[in-house]
Design a protein around this motif. Structure first.
Motif, PDB file in Angstrom:
ATOM      1  N   ILE B 113      41.517 -31.333  23.725  1.00 55.63           N
ATOM      2  CA  ILE B 113      41.845 -31.406  22.297  1.00 55.63           C
ATOM      3  C   ILE B 113      42.016 -30.006  21.707  1.00 55.63           C
ATOM      4  CG2 ILE B 113      40.861 -31.991  20.030  1.00 55.63           C
ATOM      5  CD1 ILE B 113      40.228 -34.640  20.984  1.00 55.63           C
ATOM      6  N   GLU B 114      41.132 -29.126  22.114  1.00 54.83           N
ATOM      7  CA  GLU B 114      41.197 -27.764  21.584  1.00 54.83           C
ATOM      8  C   GLU B 114      42.520 -27.091  21.973  1.00 54.83           C
ATOM      9  OE1 GLU B 114      37.555 -25.674  22.069  1.00 54.83           O
ATOM     10  OE2 GLU B 114      38.491 -23.714  21.697  1.00 54.83           O
ATOM     11  N   ASN B 117      45.390 -28.679  20.155  1.00 55.77           N
ATOM     12  CA  ASN B 117      45.349 -28.227  18.772  1.00 55.77           C
ATOM     13  C   ASN B 117      46.042 -26.881  18.604  1.00 55.77           C
ATOM     14  OD1 ASN B 117      43.639 -29.436  16.468  1.00 55.77           O
ATOM     15  ND2 ASN B 117      43.656 -27.221  16.187  1.00 55.77           N
ATOM     16  N   ILE B 118      45.726 -25.978  19.501  1.00 48.61           N
ATOM     17  CA  ILE B 118      46.328 -24.640  19.426  1.00 48.61           C
ATOM     18  C   ILE B 118      47.834 -24.735  19.704  1.00 48.61           C
ATOM     19  CG2 ILE B 118      46.381 -22.352  20.494  1.00 48.61           C
ATOM     20  CD1 ILE B 118      43.372 -22.740  21.059  1.00 48.61           C
ATOM     21  N   SER B 121      49.610 -26.639  16.725  1.00 49.72           N
ATOM     22  CA  SER B 121      49.686 -25.902  15.465  1.00 49.72           C
ATOM     23  C   SER B 121      50.546 -24.661  15.600  1.00 49.72           C
ATOM     24  CB  SER B 121      48.290 -25.583  14.933  1.00 49.72           C
ATOM     25  OG  SER B 121      47.577 -24.856  15.886  1.00 49.72           O
ATOM     26  N   PHE B 137      48.705 -31.016   9.515  1.00 49.89           N
ATOM     27  CA  PHE B 137      48.318 -31.628  10.787  1.00 49.89           C
ATOM     28  C   PHE B 137      47.235 -32.677  10.597  1.00 49.89           C
ATOM     29  CE2 PHE B 137      50.110 -27.605  11.970  1.00 49.89           C
ATOM     30  CZ  PHE B 137      50.950 -27.974  12.998  1.00 49.89           C
ATOM     31  N   PRO B 140      43.851 -34.994  16.030  1.00 50.72           N
ATOM     32  CA  PRO B 140      44.432 -35.497  17.280  1.00 50.72           C
ATOM     33  C   PRO B 140      43.496 -36.497  17.954  1.00 50.72           C
ATOM     34  CG  PRO B 140      43.481 -33.340  17.647  1.00 50.72           C
ATOM     35  CD  PRO B 140      43.236 -33.679  16.203  1.00 50.72           C
TER      36      PRO B 140
ATOM     37  N   ARG C  65      34.236 -20.233  19.186  1.00 53.88           N
ATOM     38  CA  ARG C  65      35.612 -20.047  19.653  1.00 53.88           C
ATOM     39  C   ARG C  65      36.571 -20.810  18.743  1.00 53.88           C
ATOM     40  NH1 ARG C  65      35.388 -22.079  24.903  1.00 53.88           N
ATOM     41  NH2 ARG C  65      35.964 -24.092  24.013  1.00 53.88           N
ATOM     42  N   LYS C  66      36.148 -22.016  18.361  1.00 57.14           N
ATOM     43  CA  LYS C  66      36.992 -22.828  17.484  1.00 57.14           C
ATOM     44  C   LYS C  66      37.129 -22.171  16.096  1.00 57.14           C
ATOM     45  CE  LYS C  66      35.475 -27.086  19.565  1.00 57.14           C
ATOM     46  NZ  LYS C  66      36.403 -27.597  20.548  1.00 57.14           N
ATOM     47  N   THR C  69      39.589 -19.397  16.500  1.00 56.10           N
ATOM     48  CA  THR C  69      40.946 -19.954  16.624  1.00 56.10           C
ATOM     49  C   THR C  69      41.477 -20.358  15.253  1.00 56.10           C
ATOM     50  OG1 THR C  69      40.360 -20.815  18.785  1.00 56.10           O
ATOM     51  CG2 THR C  69      42.352 -21.701  17.793  1.00 56.10           C
ATOM     52  N   ARG C  72      42.354 -17.281  13.311  1.00 59.40           N
ATOM     53  CA  ARG C  72      43.496 -16.556  13.871  1.00 59.40           C
ATOM     54  C   ARG C  72      44.811 -17.320  13.625  1.00 59.40           C
ATOM     55  NH1 ARG C  72      45.482 -16.705  18.971  1.00 59.40           N
ATOM     56  NH2 ARG C  72      43.617 -17.775  19.715  1.00 59.40           N
ATOM     57  N   LEU C  73      44.780 -18.616  13.857  1.00 55.97           N
ATOM     58  CA  LEU C  73      46.007 -19.398  13.709  1.00 55.97           C
ATOM     59  C   LEU C  73      46.250 -19.847  12.268  1.00 55.97           C
ATOM     60  CD1 LEU C  73      45.826 -21.720  16.843  1.00 55.97           C
ATOM     61  CD2 LEU C  73      47.037 -19.559  16.626  1.00 55.97           C
ATOM     62  N   THR C  75      45.271 -22.401  10.854  1.00 59.00           N
ATOM     63  CA  THR C  75      45.446 -23.850  10.723  1.00 59.00           C
ATOM     64  C   THR C  75      44.145 -24.522  11.146  1.00 59.00           C
ATOM     65  OG1 THR C  75      46.233 -24.131  12.977  1.00 59.00           O
ATOM     66  CG2 THR C  75      47.920 -23.846  11.288  1.00 59.00           C
ATOM     67  N   PRO C  76      43.944 -25.759  10.730  1.00 58.32           N
ATOM     68  CA  PRO C  76      42.685 -26.430  11.082  1.00 58.32           C
ATOM     69  C   PRO C  76      42.573 -26.698  12.573  1.00 58.32           C
ATOM     70  CG  PRO C  76      43.897 -27.634   9.375  1.00 58.32           C
ATOM     71  CD  PRO C  76      44.812 -26.600   9.906  1.00 58.32           C
ATOM     72  N   THR C  77      41.335 -26.716  13.067  1.00 61.32           N
ATOM     73  CA  THR C  77      41.074 -27.204  14.429  1.00 61.32           C
ATOM     74  C   THR C  77      40.170 -28.425  14.316  1.00 61.32           C
ATOM     75  OG1 THR C  77      39.651 -25.275  14.516  1.00 61.32           O
ATOM     76  CG2 THR C  77      41.351 -25.416  16.171  1.00 61.32           C
ATOM     77  N   PHE C  78      40.282 -29.265  15.316  1.00 63.79           N
ATOM     78  CA  PHE C  78      39.559 -30.532  15.266  1.00 63.79           C
ATOM     79  C   PHE C  78      38.569 -30.625  16.412  1.00 63.79           C
ATOM     80  CE2 PHE C  78      43.700 -30.987  13.365  1.00 63.79           C
ATOM     81  CZ  PHE C  78      43.423 -31.622  12.167  1.00 63.79           C
TER      82      PHE C  78
END
Lengths: 119, 205, 431
Positions: B113-114, B117-118, B121, B137, B140, C65-66, C69, C72-73, C75-78
């Motif tokens: 998933i991680e 996600n990267i 996005s 987004f 997921p 790490r999330k 991320t 850096r990006l 945008t949201p991470t899930f």
């Protein structure tokens, strides 16, 4: 001045040439849509500068770069690529490319290139 | 405006933008994995449900088990991002990200998933940024399913036109790779065309 | 700035989900009311402290790490919402089911104040959804098991039971392998054909009409039928035909199940057949006669008749030409009578040179007429060596109160009278 523009995307070539002509209106541009065609044109036309994409069908940019450097060790090749990994940059510079510029090309990037290689 | 009016120029632009977007995504993942990714040329098709099924069948073997992550995005343009990974790739990814020799199923799931996600996005953001728009987004979800279950069996919306943007992500040194499918239909295809038209106008001006 | 943050906290507190703000190091900067209530940790206590102090079991390597991320990006991470990858443990108070004792969370990490490396974490309780998913998965496994059993059963049925399915117009839609194999057809060639087209020779018309009638009334029919295989071989089948009805009680399809009873039927036939003439024997005749008597609907104009037939001068034939010729006479008689009678009539050998016939749905006049017709047919016969043969007929018809004995007695008296009056005659006795 003769330039060779290598990219599998017609519009990427068009865009690059358009940006190039902002600074070099008289530039003569030859186009190639893959590495194999590019190497042939490089041999026949001896362009001053080559703009080279990396991911292309038939023959990719790495292979074309290798062959061009074999033909002319002083070749002025600028790699213009979507691949912005540091390792990709290290690799093409090691193969003899003069510069590596991330896509998409714009006026600022073009000016930088021309200042280093032409002016 | 008809969808069929997607010309070779439109496809060329979209392919190039996808290439740039994929370059960014590969760099992001390269960062995460501390590895070098091989770039692949993206493919673009406008088809229908049958075409989508046959393209997926062509790339993904029907009986093997895959980690399939689906993520929706919405906005002016909206669609579905699908990332398909083999068992082995997913295990390697889990092993790498969680730094354990035997990652648990949950670890693998979370790692997939991680990564997705990267990927999604970065790719979608970059793509939409080039097209001067923004997307949102949604969370997921990952399933472990066989290749022939990627598309719902009960799918009957066959009359829809679907645009498929597909490519591969590959990190050879880590034995991690996967297939990327970005799917959108109807309205989005029309809007995509309009956005590309603007891009083309700038180019030919 | 403070006003803005206060405003944010008000917003956070009104949310129906858990919302917290942390930085890259996991220091907590905001903790909303939902979290206060569900975790029992008040915001004054936790703000400014590290999340690690309260939830040491979390995988902080992955979590941080999330966060990086996300920043850096931009945008949201899930977070994955699987059972074992819980974010923070929040107890769940559901009593009626115990699938989930702690909340199943969907966690989203969104950029909040990127310059301060702060992210907002929203936690949604998706326990109900997850519970549903687990139940569904459980059911799917059960269904898969059942399907497997069904599949095996279907294979057994397909290989061993003769079943035909037809649509409401009796066109075949499916047959089992066993059916095709037995009758010598291929399934593909049967589908689309009408059932009656493959079973052409249905001799038992009354039975067939009864079947049609019952089926039209949406009832089940069962009985025996004589059918032909593709190679012409005759077989006896025990059949059950049932209509399948839809919700509106309309017939959708029929299912016919066949069972081969040819062997049983052969034995049965043997026990009711006279070995010489192949006619029914006396025992069978008694049985049929009994059934005939039991029918309640006979009237004086629509009743049934009983005829006794006796070969004239049979003893002389035997004495002159021997038993073999005598037997030949009886066989010829049987064949002639079989051809002469109606399909609904029952013919049997009573014994010696005596035959009996039951004629349903006649009156005395019709019975006498029929008997005379049979008499003439016998008169026309030509038996090798013997030449012509005649027979005498005694006729009786059923009337209220009759038994087989009383009817036989009257017919016998008629026969006696026919013999007396010169043979080759039909005589009847009314009562």
């Amino acid at each position: 001045m003769k330039f060779l523009v290598v990219d599998d995307s017609k519009l990427a070539r068009l865009s690059l040439i358009k940006t190039l002509k902002e600074y070099e209106p008289t530039a003569e541009c030859i186009e190639a849509e893959n590495g194999a065609v590019a190497v042939e044109l490089f041999k026949a036309e001896s362009p001053r500068v080559v703009f080279l994409d990396l991911t292309m069908p038939v023959m990719d940019g790495y292979e074309a770069l290798k062959l061009m450097m074999q033909i002319d060790s002083n070749a002025q090749v600028v790699v213009v690529s979507a691949d912005i990994q540091t390792q990709a940059q290290v690799q093409v510079l090691a193969l003899g490319a003069k510069l590596m510029v991330p896509k998409p090309i714009n006026s600022d990037k073009m000016l930088g290139i021309l200042q280093q290689l032409v002016f | 405006m008809k969808i069929e009016e997607f010309s070779s120029d439109h496809l060329d632009v979209l392919k190039e933008l996808m290439n740039i977007a994929m370059g960014n995504a590969t760099a992001s993942i390269a960062d995460l994995l501390q590895a070098f990714g091989t770039m692949h040329i993206p493919h673009l098709t406008i088809t229908d449900m049958d075409g989508l099924k046959s393209q997926i069948n062509h790339t993904i073997s029907a009986d093997e088990k895959y980690y399939v992550t689906k993520q929706l995005f919405g906005g002016i343009i909206g669609g579905e991002f699908i990332f398909v990974m083999t068992d082995e790739s997913a295990a390697n990814l889990g092993h790498y990200l969680y730094d354990v020799s035997q990652p648990s199923d949950a670890d693998i799931m979370d790692a997939v998933i991680e990564l997705t996600n990267i990927l999604s996005s970065t790719i979608i953001s970059r793509l939409t940024e080039e097209l001067n728009t923004k997307v949102q987004f949604f969370a997921p979800s990952t399933q472990i399913i066989s290749g022939n279950h990627i598309i719902g069996q009960d799918e009957t919306l066959n009359y829809h036109k679907i645009i498929i943007v597909s490519t591969e992500m590959e990190f050879q040194s880590h034995k991690i790779s996967g297939y990327i499918f970005i799917l959108a239909r109807d309205e989005t295809i029309t809007r995509l065309r309009e956005l590309i038209d603007q891009k083309l106008e700038e180019l030919y001006a | 700035m403070i006003d803005t943050l206060d405003h944010c906290n008000i917003v956070f507190d009104s949310l129906e989900n858990g919302t917290l703000v942390v930085d890259e190091e996991c220091t907590v900067w905001s903790w909303n009311k939902w979290l206060e209530i569900n975790t029992g940790i008040v915001s004054e206590e936790i703000i400014g402290k590290n999340l690690k102090e309260y939830y040491p079991e979390l995988d902080y390597k992955g979590f941080q790490r999330k966060i990086r991320t996300t920043l850096r990006l931009a945008t949201p991470t899930f977070y994955d919402a699987s059972l074992s990858n819980r974010f923070i443990t929040i107890p769940r108070n559901k009593v009626t089911t115990s699938l989930l004792t702690t909340m199943q969370l969907q966690v989203t990490i969104s950029p909040y104040i990127p310059t301060l490396k702060r992210v907002m974490i929203t936690i949604n309780d998706i326990s109900d959804l997850h519970e549903l998913k687990m139940t569904l998965q459980h059911r799917m496994v059960e269904i898969a098991k059942l399907n497997n059993v069904l599949k095996q059963d279907k294979q057994i049925i397909d290989a061993n039971l003769m079943i035909v399915k037809t649509d409401c117009g009796c066109l075949i839609t499916d047959t089992t392998e066993a059916f095709c194999h037995f009758f010598g057809y291929e399934n593909e060639k049967l589908v689309g054909r009408s059932l009656s087209s493959i079973f052409v020779a249905n001799k038992h018309e009354t039975e067939f009409l009864l079947m049609k009638d019952l089926l039209q009334k949406k009832q089940k029919w069962s009985g025996e039928m004589e059918l032909h295989k593709q190679n012409g071989e005759q077989v006896w089948m025990d059949a059950v035909i049932s209509p399948y009805l839809d919700e509106t009680n309309e017939i959708v399809s029929y299912t016919a199940i066949y069972h081969d009873i040819t062997d049983k039927k052969r034995i049965e036939l043997l026990s009711v057949t006279d070995p010489l003439t192949k006619l029914y024997n006396r025992q069978k005749f008694d049985e049929v006669c009994e059934q005939m008597l039991m029918r309640k609907h006979w009237t004086s104009v629509n009743t049934f008749g009983l005829i006794i037939v006796d070969v004239d001068y049979f003893k002389k034939v035997n004495d002159t030409y021997g038993h073999q010729i005598g037997d030949a006479v009886l066989i010829t008689m049987a064949d002639t009578l079989t051809k002469a009678i109606r399909t609904s009539d029952i013919l049997a050998r009573w014994g010696g040179e005596e035959f009996v016939i039951l004629l349903p749905d006649v009156d005395m006049e019709k019975a006498i007429h029929a008997a005379d017709k049979y008499r003439q047919a016998i008169e026309q016969m030509n038996v090798p060596k013997v030449g012509t043969i005649t027979a005498s007929f005694g006729v009786a018809v059923f009337s209220y109160g009759d038994t087989q004995e009383t009817m036989m007695h009257r017919a016998d008296r008629g026969l006696y009278r026919a013999k007396e009056n010169g043979r080759n005659r039909v005589e009847s006795v009314l009562s």
